[in-house]
Enzyme design. Sequence first.
Site, PDB file in Angstrom:
ATOM      1  N   ARG A   1       0.856  -1.177   0.000  1.00 20.68           N
ATOM      2  CA  ARG A   1       0.000   0.000   0.000  1.00 20.68           C
ATOM      3  C   ARG A   1       0.903   1.241   0.000  1.00 20.68           C
ATOM      4  O   ARG A   1       2.064   1.181   0.419  1.00 20.68           O
ATOM      5  CB  ARG A   1      -0.881   0.038   1.248  1.00 20.68           C
ATOM      6  CG  ARG A   1      -1.859  -1.119   1.373  1.00 20.68           C
ATOM      7  CD  ARG A   1      -2.677  -0.961   2.662  1.00 20.68           C
ATOM      8  NE  ARG A   1      -3.681  -2.013   2.825  1.00 20.68           N
ATOM      9  CZ  ARG A   1      -3.497  -3.122   3.527  1.00 20.68           C
ATOM     10  NH1 ARG A   1      -2.332  -3.328   4.145  1.00 20.68           N
ATOM     11  NH2 ARG A   1      -4.453  -4.027   3.625  1.00 20.68           N
TER      12      ARG A   1
ATOM     13  N   ARG B   1      -0.262  -2.116  -6.890  1.00 22.59           N
ATOM     14  CA  ARG B   1      -0.680  -3.158  -5.940  1.00 22.59           C
ATOM     15  C   ARG B   1      -1.700  -4.087  -6.595  1.00 22.59           C
ATOM     16  O   ARG B   1      -1.622  -5.315  -6.451  1.00 22.59           O
ATOM     17  CB  ARG B   1      -1.255  -2.502  -4.688  1.00 22.59           C
ATOM     18  CG  ARG B   1      -1.795  -3.463  -3.624  1.00 22.59           C
ATOM     19  CD  ARG B   1      -2.124  -2.654  -2.376  1.00 22.59           C
ATOM     20  NE  ARG B   1      -3.045  -3.296  -1.470  1.00 22.59           N
ATOM     21  CZ  ARG B   1      -2.692  -4.141  -0.498  1.00 22.59           C
ATOM     22  NH1 ARG B   1      -1.431  -4.468  -0.333  1.00 22.59           N
ATOM     23  NH2 ARG B   1      -3.602  -4.663   0.317  1.00 22.59           N
TER      24      ARG B   1
ATOM     25  N   HIS C   1      -4.821  -8.654   3.654  1.00 21.37           N
ATOM     26  CA  HIS C   1      -6.270  -8.501   3.783  1.00 21.37           C
ATOM     27  C   HIS C   1      -6.772  -9.324   4.966  1.00 21.37           C
ATOM     28  O   HIS C   1      -6.441 -10.512   5.088  1.00 21.37           O
ATOM     29  CB  HIS C   1      -6.981  -8.982   2.514  1.00 21.37           C
ATOM     30  CG  HIS C   1      -6.862  -8.046   1.359  1.00 21.37           C
ATOM     31  ND1 HIS C   1      -7.087  -8.425   0.053  1.00 21.37           N
ATOM     32  CD2 HIS C   1      -6.527  -6.727   1.312  1.00 21.37           C
ATOM     33  CE1 HIS C   1      -6.903  -7.389  -0.742  1.00 21.37           C
ATOM     34  NE2 HIS C   1      -6.570  -6.352  -0.007  1.00 21.37           N
TER      35      HIS C   1
END
Length: 313
Positions: free
Chosen positions: A145, A245, A268
């Site tokens: 990120r 990403r 995640h």
Amino acid sequence: MQRWTAKFLSHLKSERQLSPHTLIAYERDLKTLIEFADAQGLEAPSDITSVHLRALISQGHRRGLSGRSQQRKLSAFRSFFDYVTRESGLENNPAQLVSAPKTGKKLPKVLDPDQMAKLLTPNPTRWHGVRDKAMIELLYSSGLRLSELTVADKDSISWNDRTILVQGKGRKERLVPVGGHAISAVKQWLSVRDQLPTKGNIIDSNALFISERGARISPSGVQARIKAWSRQSGDGVSIHPHMLRHSFASHILESSGDLRSVQELLGHADISTTQIYTHLDFQHLASVYDTAHPRASRQTKKANAKNESGSPQ
């Protein structure tokens, strides 16, 4: 309402340690709730019911807010009322009884491998270019990120293991592999890192990536540099950090088919977030089916045998 929202935001910052960006989003959504409550003469969270919240969502719908925006608001309201329920003994969470309008999920935009190769073909020698290529290589190599890239330190990378320790959402840490091209690009960057184009500035001794003034590079700085790089080296596509990403996740999934591993690499919490990357084209799926399914491969072998023997089809 003001007092409770202030306590809730303080809780998010100090106890849950959410990022400044996430805190701003919560504050913005709760401001909408406070303004609505004031207009309705509702003084405390206990005065607000699911009927009021449905009216607020309907109000947003009439103003043209997307289903995604409405879902984000309701998520903030649920978290807020969960906190109030826990802290004050409120009997129920009115936001749990309200649903937002559904919206279709947009597939993320990705670059194909050829586009990525073209984007990373240049080998700059000047300070800015060396840094920018290293940032792009690392974003794509490890699926970081933007916030994970900017908070990374020099000692976050393990050169022997070719991994980087990143700090994700909620300050959760994870270890991610770094590819050979990215390792080389970052090493080249570190060899020139302290040779600032702007002389006389104090250099941040820890930050992996810095601005020309020596401070840790900002997220907006990374975005601007990648946009400028893509204009010069890209394929006419406007590129942003998250697209790198997305491309990382899509390419890994297409090659491996291992959704659970991609979830771990991306950090995640919920695999449903990762499932958006399962937009593989039909030809790839058909190829996997033909090579992996026992009966499909058997049929293919029989068909080939018939062709070779001249048997009628």
